[in-house]
Every structure is written in structure tokens, then in C-alpha cells.
Design an enzyme around this catalytic site. Structure first.
Site, mmCIF file in Angstrom:
data_model
loop_
_atom_site.group_PDB
_atom_site.id
_atom_site.type_symbol
_atom_site.label_atom_id
_atom_site.label_comp_id
_atom_site.label_asym_id
_atom_site.label_seq_id
_atom_site.Cartn_x
_atom_site.Cartn_y
_atom_site.Cartn_z
ATOM 1 N N LYS A 1 -43.098 18.574 15.959
ATOM 2 C CA LYS A 1 -43.044 19.135 17.220
ATOM 3 C C LYS A 1 -41.836 18.993 17.846
ATOM 4 C CE LYS A 1 -46.390 21.042 20.052
ATOM 5 N NZ LYS A 1 -47.484 21.516 19.744
HETATM 6 N N1 GLU Z 1 -47.651 25.024 19.464
HETATM 7 C C1 GLU Z 1 -48.895 25.604 18.933
HETATM 8 C C2 GLU Z 1 -49.757 24.428 18.365
HETATM 9 O O1 GLU Z 1 -49.578 23.424 19.180
HETATM 10 C C3 GLU Z 1 -48.648 26.406 17.615
HETATM 11 C C4 GLU Z 1 -47.702 25.977 16.575
HETATM 12 C C5 GLU Z 1 -47.373 26.753 15.570
HETATM 13 O O2 GLU Z 1 -47.728 27.921 15.395
HETATM 14 O O3 GLU Z 1 -46.600 26.290 14.626
HETATM 15 O O4 GLU Z 1 -50.730 24.664 17.703
#
Ligand code: GLU
Length: 424
Positions: A110
Site C-alpha cells: 500500500k
Molecule cells: N485499494 C483497493 C483495496 O484496498 C484496491 C487495491 C488493488 O486493486 O490493488 O483493496
């Protein structure tokens, strides 16, 4: 949210407490628990960007790579004024469990930048995004670490990241680098169904829950906290079942209408005015009133740790389907359980987004374009299969659904460590 001063626990401690409970139920070795209790890499970059005024401003960006035993790091990029290292660490770890739960060959990561994107022009956002991508350099890559949208980012931002990476970092074989990010716009290599995928996945979970409980969604009521991509799409797709949205809130405040709010028209109002406040036919309520609103289903789709002890005591619903990542404090969980409120945990409920990110990545890798029906069919099948796996695991181990979902993930990761061992 409007309750900016609400005292919140440290999200990484919440994530660790969840890991501990899951590791115990899964019965994995302590070494696996220890590995998962710290991210593999924590990258912090400080970089200057020229503002429209001509002045330079410094920004702090993060990318945390939690675990990659099952595949490349995967997870969103958040633009928000509350972004912090511990928040990104927690969010990165939840991505590891989310991908492992679905048996998707990705790990967890993240990232984010600590700033308030609403206060910046499109040109400034583009320069911030490109400079951040450049600063990350080869810390991201199509087979190494693959960002995606999260709070405060969207397809346009992903396309700027992709373009910067292709042109500056991954200079050879440019086109093969398209899949360095997912959640792109359709015109630039994105997938059909990606934008609505998280909301669609939440509604698949709610529909499965309703089927299991023999509960009729037609005529049911729901409330939604947060009206960004996840909240708005969930509200719209859930409305198609005949359920009605009775209260909703966003960063500016909360509104209600017991007779129902049309989420499609509300989305147009939000598009025009920037928030749900002032939507015709609704009246404003406080955050406390919002949490006490009687409804069948509550979908938190804002930031983490919005459901504390007070909110858990106030909630008057049958089901919480967690659209946000980490919306529930550890101390709130037993209160919800004692009240008989079912919780479909974040790593299951909101996983439709990363599932379709995986499909986008596969399409890019194979130079394919799947049509919307194909994406939706695959998503529906995978969500239902994983939902069933979690429900069966919870019944078998007599544990709650969060523990069940995380334990399935941790077991998969532990199996990989058992086979591969620790180098050297
Ligand atoms: N930000 C989204 C999540 O928390 C999507 C992450 C992604 O598609 O890699 O799952």
C-alpha cells in the site's frame, strides 16, 4: 470525515491484534506470525513539486511492501491528509490477507501521499503523481509491486503513474509495462468493470448473506458512510435489489430520508457540489444520529476505525458489510457480536476491487480485452466461492468471520513458507 477529532487507535495495532487471533485459530507456527507482523519494506520518499503559483512544495510519500511470498506486492495508493506510516503498514498487511484469501497470486502493499487532493489543481495533481512515481523508481514494477486506486485517487492518477513508469523507469519494452498499475481508465489499458468492482463485490456478499439468512433485500433498508467510489457504487448497485438507502454521510456530514434516497441522483448532486450535504428531500443529521439510524444493513465505506465502542453500541442494524479497510476497532467487535450483528469483514467484502485488478493485470499481460459480462461473471463466481469458504471455515472453527477470513489467508501463506523455507 466530519469527526476529524475522533480519537482513533493505531491502525497497525488493530491489524496485529487481528493477525494474532487468526494465527491462533489457524494454528500456524510462531515464525509465520512473526514474519507477518512486520512489512518487508517500508519506503518513504520526500520530494518537491512546483505549484501553479510557481512555488515549490515538499510532499511525503509512502510505499509499504508487506509480503510477497504468494506473488508481487499489490495494493492501492491513497491521497489523504491523514496518511501515516502506521496507517499504510496496516493497509498493506490487509492487502496480503485479501489476496491470499482469494488465492490470487499477489502479495500485499500500500502507498500514499499525505496531502488533501481537493485543494490542488489537476495540473498540480499530475505533477505530484509523476514526481512520486519517479521517486519510487524501480521500487514498483509489473512483476514486482503493482499499485492501484484507493481513497483520493482514481483511473486518471493511475494512468499518470503508468505513463511515468513506462517512460522513465521501465524504458525497455515499454508496452509490457502497462500492467505496472491497475485501476487504469478504459482508454489506457484498464478493464471493464474495474471502477464498479468493489461495490459490486460488496453487493455479491450482501446477496449471499441474504440468501443464507432467508432475508428479502427487496424492501430492506441500508445506510452508507462515505460516498466515494466504493460507497457510491455500493449504494447504486444495492438499490437494484429493491433495498432503499435511508441515510448517508461523507467528509462534510450526514443526511437522511426515511422514505429513501435515490443513489444515482445523489451521485449527480455529489458530482456537482462535492458532497451529499444539501441533497433535496434529505435533512442533515449528526454523526451520532447517523450511527443510531435503524436499518437492516450498514456499509462503512470511508476511512478505517470509524466503528468504535460508542458506534458499536449505537448501531441498530442486522449486518455490517465492510466496504472500507479496517473500519472496526478491536474493542467494538465483542459488542457487535453480543448484539447479534453479522459482520462481513473488509478483506472479503471489499475484495472485488483487487480481484478485478488481477483480471486487468492478466488482460494486459496477455494483450486481451475481456468484455464486461466476462469480467462480471468471473467476479461473481469468485466472490461467491470465497464467501462460502469463509462461512464454512467460521462454522467449522466456531469463530467469527474476520478471524475465519484471515485464518484462511494465513494458512495459505504458512503453507508456502513451510515448503520454501527461510533463505539462507
Ligand atoms: N485499494 C483497493 C483495496 O484496498 C484496491 C487495491 C488493488 O486493486 O490493488 O483493496
Amino acid at each position: 470525515m466530519s469527526d476529524a477529532d475522533k480519537e482513533k487507535p493505531n491502525p497497525y495495532e488493530v491489524a496485529l491484534a487481528q493477525l494474532d487471533r487468526a494465527a491462533k485459530v489457524a494454528g500456524v507456527p510462531q515464525s509465520v506470525r512473526d514474519i507477518l507482523s512486520q512489512p518487508k519494506n517500508e519506503i518513504i520518499v520526500n520530494f518537491p513539486v512546483r505549484m501553479d503559483s510557481g512555488e515549490l512544495r515538499m510532499f511525503k510519500g509512502y510505499r509499504v511492501q508487506h509480503n510477497n511470498i504468494l506473488g508481487p506486492y499489490k495494493g492501492g495508493i491513497r491521497y489523504h491528509e491523514q496518511v501515516s506510516l502506521d496507517e499504510v503498514k496496516a493497509l498493506a498487511s490487509w492487502m496480503t490477507y485479501k489476496c491470499a484469501l482469494h488465492d490470487i497470486p499477489f502479495g500485499g502493499g500500500k502507498g500514499g501521499i499525505k496531502f488533501r487532493p481537493r485543494d490542488f489543481s489537476q495540473g498540480e495533481l499530475e505533477r505530484i503523481t509523476r514526481r512520486f512515481t519517479h521517486a519510487l523508481g524501480s521500487n514498483i514494477g509489473p512483476e514486482y509491486d503493482i499499485p492501484a486506486p484507493d481513497v483520493g485517487t482514481n483511473g486518471q492518477i493511475m494512468v499518470w503513474m503508468m505513463d511515468t513508469y513506462m517512460n522513465v523507469v521501465g524504458f525497455t519494452d515499454k508496452n509490457a509495462n502497462r500492467r505496472v498499475v491497475t485501476g487504469k481508465t478504459l482508454a489506457s489499458g484498464g478493464s471493464h468493470g474495474r471502477e464498479t468492482a468493489t461495490g459490486q463485490g460488496i453487493v455479491h456478499c450482501i446477496a449471499e448473506w441474504a440468501r443464507d439468512r432467508r432475508f428479502d433485500l427487496n424492501g430492506a433498508t441500508y445506510t452508507v458512510q462515505g460516498f466515494g467510489n466504493v460507497g457510491a457504487n455500493t449504494a447504486k448497485i444495492l438499490a437494484r435489489t429493491g433495498a432503499s438507502l435511508v441515510a448517508v454521510g461523507d467528509w462534510k456530514g450526514y443526511v437522511t430520508n426515511g422514505d429513501g434516497i435515490n443513489p444515482y441522483k445523489l451521485a449527480e448532486h455529489v458530482h456537482k457540489t462535492g458532497s451529499v450535504i444539501g441533497y433535496p428531500g434529505t435533512h442533515s443529521i449528526s454523526r451520532a444520529e447517523f450511527f443510531a439510524t435503524a436499518a437492516d444493513i450498514f456499509v462503512p465505506a470511508a476511512l478505517e476505525l470509524e466503528i468504535g465502542i460508542e458506534e458499536a453500541k449505537a448501531l441498530n442494524v442486522k449486518l455490517i458489510a465492510e466496504g472500507a479497510n479496517g473500519p472496526t476497532e478491536t474493542a467494538a467487535e465483542p459488542i457487535l457480536r453480543d448484539k447479534g450483528i453479522d459482520v462481513i469483514p473488509d478483506i472479503l467484502a471489499n475484495s472485488g476491487g483487487v480481484v478485478v485488478s488481477y483480471y486487468e493485470w492478466l488482460q494486459n499481460k496477455r494483450s486481451e480485452r475481456w468484455d464486461l459480462e466476462e469480467v462480471e461473471e468471473r467476479l461473481a463466481k469468485r466472490m461467491k466461492r470465497t464467501y462460502l469458504a469463509v462461512s464454512e471455515y467460521a462454522a467449522m472453527k466456531k469463530c467469527d468471520w474476520r478471524v475465519a477470513a484471515m485464518a484462511i489467508a494465513v494458512e495459505r501463506i504458512a503453507r508456502a513458507y513451510a515448503e520454501r523455507g527461510i533463505f539462507p
